[in-house]
Motif scaffolding. Structure first.
Motif, PDB file in Angstrom:
ATOM      1  N   VAL A 156       0.808  -5.623  -5.572  1.00  0.00           N
ATOM      2  CA  VAL A 156       0.655  -6.316  -6.856  1.00  0.00           C
ATOM      3  C   VAL A 156       1.943  -7.025  -7.260  1.00  0.00           C
ATOM      4  CG1 VAL A 156      -1.166  -4.789  -7.679  1.00  0.00           C
ATOM      5  CG2 VAL A 156       1.227  -4.202  -8.111  1.00  0.00           C
ATOM      6  N   THR A 157       3.055  -6.734  -6.599  1.00  0.00           N
ATOM      7  CA  THR A 157       4.297  -7.462  -6.871  1.00  0.00           C
ATOM      8  C   THR A 157       4.374  -8.748  -6.070  1.00  0.00           C
ATOM      9  OG1 THR A 157       5.541  -6.303  -5.141  1.00  0.00           O
ATOM     10  CG2 THR A 157       5.458  -5.281  -7.327  1.00  0.00           C
ATOM     11  N   ILE A 158       3.438  -8.903  -5.129  1.00  0.00           N
ATOM     12  CA  ILE A 158       3.418 -10.095  -4.269  1.00  0.00           C
ATOM     13  C   ILE A 158       2.284 -11.033  -4.660  1.00  0.00           C
ATOM     14  CG2 ILE A 158       3.249 -10.902  -1.884  1.00  0.00           C
ATOM     15  CD1 ILE A 158       4.231  -8.155  -0.988  1.00  0.00           C
ATOM     16  N   PHE A 159       1.129 -10.462  -4.955  1.00  0.00           N
ATOM     17  CA  PHE A 159      -0.041 -11.261  -5.312  1.00  0.00           C
ATOM     18  C   PHE A 159      -0.533 -10.863  -6.702  1.00  0.00           C
ATOM     19  CE2 PHE A 159      -0.257 -11.002  -0.624  1.00  0.00           C
ATOM     20  CZ  PHE A 159      -0.231 -12.353  -0.332  1.00  0.00           C
ATOM     21  N   PRO A 160      -1.234 -11.761  -7.396  1.00  0.00           N
ATOM     22  CA  PRO A 160      -1.787 -11.425  -8.711  1.00  0.00           C
ATOM     23  C   PRO A 160      -2.729 -10.234  -8.622  1.00  0.00           C
ATOM     24  CG  PRO A 160      -1.907 -13.797  -8.308  1.00  0.00           C
ATOM     25  CD  PRO A 160      -1.503 -13.179  -7.016  1.00  0.00           C
ATOM     26  N   LEU A 161      -2.731  -9.407  -9.668  1.00  0.00           N
ATOM     27  CA  LEU A 161      -3.569  -8.216  -9.692  1.00  0.00           C
ATOM     28  C   LEU A 161      -5.037  -8.568  -9.499  1.00  0.00           C
ATOM     29  CD1 LEU A 161      -3.900  -5.174 -10.151  1.00  0.00           C
ATOM     30  CD2 LEU A 161      -3.976  -5.635 -12.619  1.00  0.00           C
ATOM     31  N   ARG A 162      -5.465  -9.683 -10.081  1.00  0.00           N
ATOM     32  CA  ARG A 162      -6.869 -10.088  -9.950  1.00  0.00           C
ATOM     33  C   ARG A 162      -7.242 -10.309  -8.495  1.00  0.00           C
ATOM     34  NH1 ARG A 162     -10.286 -12.073 -13.657  1.00  0.00           N
ATOM     35  NH2 ARG A 162      -8.592 -12.493 -15.118  1.00  0.00           N
ATOM     36  N   LEU A 163      -6.352 -10.937  -7.730  1.00  0.00           N
ATOM     37  CA  LEU A 163      -6.615 -11.193  -6.316  1.00  0.00           C
ATOM     38  C   LEU A 163      -6.631  -9.893  -5.518  1.00  0.00           C
ATOM     39  CD1 LEU A 163      -7.080 -13.148  -4.016  1.00  0.00           C
ATOM     40  CD2 LEU A 163      -4.601 -13.459  -3.839  1.00  0.00           C
ATOM     41  N   VAL A 164      -5.717  -8.988  -5.841  1.00  0.00           N
ATOM     42  CA  VAL A 164      -5.665  -7.698  -5.153  1.00  0.00           C
ATOM     43  C   VAL A 164      -6.951  -6.920  -5.404  1.00  0.00           C
ATOM     44  CG1 VAL A 164      -4.466  -5.480  -5.010  1.00  0.00           C
ATOM     45  CG2 VAL A 164      -3.147  -7.596  -5.231  1.00  0.00           C
ATOM     46  N   LYS A 165      -7.420  -6.931  -6.648  1.00  0.00           N
ATOM     47  CA  LYS A 165      -8.673  -6.243  -6.960  1.00  0.00           C
ATOM     48  C   LYS A 165      -9.852  -6.903  -6.249  1.00  0.00           C
ATOM     49  CE  LYS A 165      -7.477  -4.252 -11.469  1.00  0.00           C
ATOM     50  NZ  LYS A 165      -7.818  -4.216 -12.907  1.00  0.00           N
ATOM     51  N   ALA A 166      -9.809  -8.229  -6.143  1.00  0.00           N
ATOM     52  CA  ALA A 166     -10.880  -8.942  -5.450  1.00  0.00           C
ATOM     53  C   ALA A 166     -10.929  -8.550  -3.976  1.00  0.00           C
ATOM     54  CB  ALA A 166     -10.689 -10.445  -5.596  1.00  0.00           C
ATOM     55  N   LEU A 167      -9.767  -8.416  -3.357  1.00  0.00           N
ATOM     56  CA  LEU A 167      -9.711  -8.000  -1.957  1.00  0.00           C
ATOM     57  C   LEU A 167     -10.247  -6.580  -1.783  1.00  0.00           C
ATOM     58  CD1 LEU A 167      -6.211  -9.349  -0.876  1.00  0.00           C
ATOM     59  CD2 LEU A 167      -8.431 -10.164  -0.079  1.00  0.00           C
ATOM     60  N   SER A 168     -10.066  -5.754  -2.798  1.00  0.00           N
ATOM     61  CA  SER A 168     -10.396  -4.333  -2.686  1.00  0.00           C
ATOM     62  C   SER A 168     -11.867  -4.025  -2.899  1.00  0.00           C
ATOM     63  CB  SER A 168      -9.573  -3.530  -3.704  1.00  0.00           C
ATOM     64  OG  SER A 168      -8.190  -3.718  -3.520  1.00  0.00           O
ATOM     65  N   ARG A 169     -12.553  -4.810  -3.725  1.00  0.00           N
ATOM     66  CA  ARG A 169     -13.863  -4.377  -4.220  1.00  0.00           C
ATOM     67  C   ARG A 169     -15.047  -5.124  -3.609  1.00  0.00           C
ATOM     68  NH1 ARG A 169     -12.173  -7.133  -9.722  1.00  0.00           N
ATOM     69  NH2 ARG A 169     -12.680  -9.297  -9.237  1.00  0.00           N
ATOM     70  N   ASN A 170     -14.816  -6.078  -2.732  1.00  0.00           N
ATOM     71  CA  ASN A 170     -15.906  -6.958  -2.304  1.00  0.00           C
ATOM     72  C   ASN A 170     -16.586  -6.539  -1.007  1.00  0.00           C
ATOM     73  OD1 ASN A 170     -16.538  -9.242  -4.116  1.00  0.00           O
ATOM     74  ND2 ASN A 170     -14.328  -9.637  -3.983  1.00  0.00           N
ATOM     75  N   GLY A 171     -16.533  -5.255  -0.675  1.00  0.00           N
ATOM     76  CA  GLY A 171     -17.235  -4.795   0.519  1.00  0.00           C
ATOM     77  C   GLY A 171     -18.737  -5.000   0.434  1.00  0.00           C
ATOM     78  N   GLN A 172     -19.331  -4.648  -0.709  1.00  0.00           N
ATOM     79  CA  GLN A 172     -20.766  -4.837  -0.894  1.00  0.00           C
ATOM     80  C   GLN A 172     -21.125  -6.323  -0.886  1.00  0.00           C
ATOM     81  OE1 GLN A 172     -23.001  -2.227  -1.324  1.00  0.00           O
ATOM     82  NE2 GLN A 172     -24.728  -3.641  -1.330  1.00  0.00           N
ATOM     83  N   SER A 173     -20.291  -7.140  -1.495  1.00  0.00           N
ATOM     84  CA  SER A 173     -20.528  -8.587  -1.478  1.00  0.00           C
ATOM     85  C   SER A 173     -20.493  -9.121  -0.056  1.00  0.00           C
ATOM     86  CB  SER A 173     -19.465  -9.298  -2.322  1.00  0.00           C
ATOM     87  OG  SER A 173     -19.490  -8.862  -3.663  1.00  0.00           O
TER      88      SER A 173
END
Length: 378
Positions: A36-53
């Motif tokens: 989260v110090t490298i990329f925006p938190l929103r992007l990090v969360k997007a990378l983390s939660r989109n398995g079902q998508s």
């Protein structure tokens, strides 16, 4: 990769990478790491939660490809050779599935951690039956999650069930092509209704039920039919517009998924399937053909081997997570484990594709015994 569509392989690559990252993030929450110090938190969360998508994306791509290939091979869906269709699907799916179930069974019998079936209402024979009987998703919905190596097979159960019915429905409606297209269209748009009907079902069944998955596959079927029937002159005018719209909604959904769900409710996944369908149509018409190959070879290679990687990547995830905890489990640097997870998943997928699935697929399709089943082998 000769003869492949680079845009579609790119989509598949994005989807399988999202699946791997999601399964790492379930065990190492990336939002709690130094990422989260490298990329925006929103992007990090997007990378983390989109398995079902990502699985939903796979479903749409699957429907598009089986329909497109069927039309290219037999001219129309009404002339589809069901014996050849089943043989080709079996040759592609069964070798990896048989080996995976065999390995998982041995690991369960050996009581290896992360691979042992521990639920009192679950057993190895029933898990095997569910895996080969196209209802592992239903079995989990009734009994709870199986170990991760088994759990990935839930989506395959939905695809296999669709594959069983697809050629039969096409032949039954051979003289009613408009009715067939209408039925696929209705199924494609049924996602919100099927999700609403599952409101009071178990959490597992809500995410793994047959109808929502088949709705996504049907969206792929519809996109292939539409892409095939639009004239070439209109393709040139439409493909850029359809591609841009699809890419915009696609990326927006992955990054702002909570907003889509809060705004559209159970209609949110429908937006993703439509966006994916738009991209598939545009890529099928040659949109960005000269650009999707530039600097994307590594990601497209994930797409080429997406089936092999999907089935096997949990072996890598469990192994790396064991090493992570043995190394002290420093959450600040936990995100660094994503890189080897992707790398080793690719290597394992390459080995499986090169030494198992490709040779087995070739042998099963072209051996004298298999050729005797039907008249068409290509």
């Amino acid at each position: 990769m000769t003869g492949r569509n680079s845009g579609i392989d790119l989509l598949r690559g994005i989807a399988i990478v999202l699946v791997i990252i999601h399964h790492i993030a379930l065990r190492i929450p990336l939002a709690q790491t130094g990422l989260v110090t490298i990329f925006p938190l929103r992007l990090v969360k997007a990378l983390s939660r989109n398995g079902q998508s990502a699985v939903t994306i796979f479903f749409v791509i699957s429907g598009f490809l089986i329909t497109s290939h069927a039309i290219k091979r037999w001219g129309t869906l009404s002339q589809l050779d069901w014996q050849s269709f089943y043989r080709r699907r079996a040759a592609r799916i069964l070798p990896c599935l048989v080996v995976l179930v065999g390995v998982l069974s041995v690991l369960d019998l050996a009581q290896v951690p992360d691979y042992t079936i521990n639920h009192d209402n679950q057993s190895l024979p029933r898990a095997i039956l569910a895996a080969f009987g196209m209802h592992l998703n239903w079995y989990e919905g009734q009994t709870g999650y199986l170990p991760g190596g088994w759990d990935v097979l839930w989506s395959l159960s939905i695809e296999e069930a669709f594959y069983i019915g697809f050629p039969l429905f096409c032949l039954i409606t051979a003289h009613f092509t408009h009715f067939r297209a209408f039925m696929f269209f209705c199924l494609a748009l049924s996602m919100p209704l099927s999700l609403t009907a599952l409101t009071h079902a178990s959490e597992i069944w809500q995410s793994k039920a047959y109808l929502p998955g088949m709705s996504a596959i049907a969206m792929g079927v519809c996109s292939a039919l539409l892409g095939h029937h639009v004239s070439i002159s209109r393709q040139t005018r439409l493909r850029a517009s359809i591609g841009v719209i699809g890419a915009t909604i696609f990326c927006s959904y992955l990054i702002y998924m909570p907003f889509f769900w809060s705004t559209l409710g159970n209609g949110a996944p429908l937006a993703l399937t439509i966006a994916t369908a738009f991209l598939l149509i545009a890529f099928g018409w040659g949109w960005l053909a000269d650009y999707t190959t530039r600097g994307t070879g590594w990601l497209r290679s994930f797409g080429v081997m997406s089936y092999e990687i999907y089935l096997s990547h949990m072996f890598v995830v469990f192994s790396l997570m064991a090493l992570f905890h043995r190394s002290g489990g420093d959450m600040r640097t936990g995100w660094l484990w994503v890189v080897p997870a992707l790398g080793f998943s690719w290597l394992l997928g390459y080995g499986i594709e090169h030494f198992l699935s490709r040779p087995a697929d070739r042998w099963l399709r072209h051996s004298p015994k298999s050729q005797a089943i039907g008249s068409m082998t290509t």
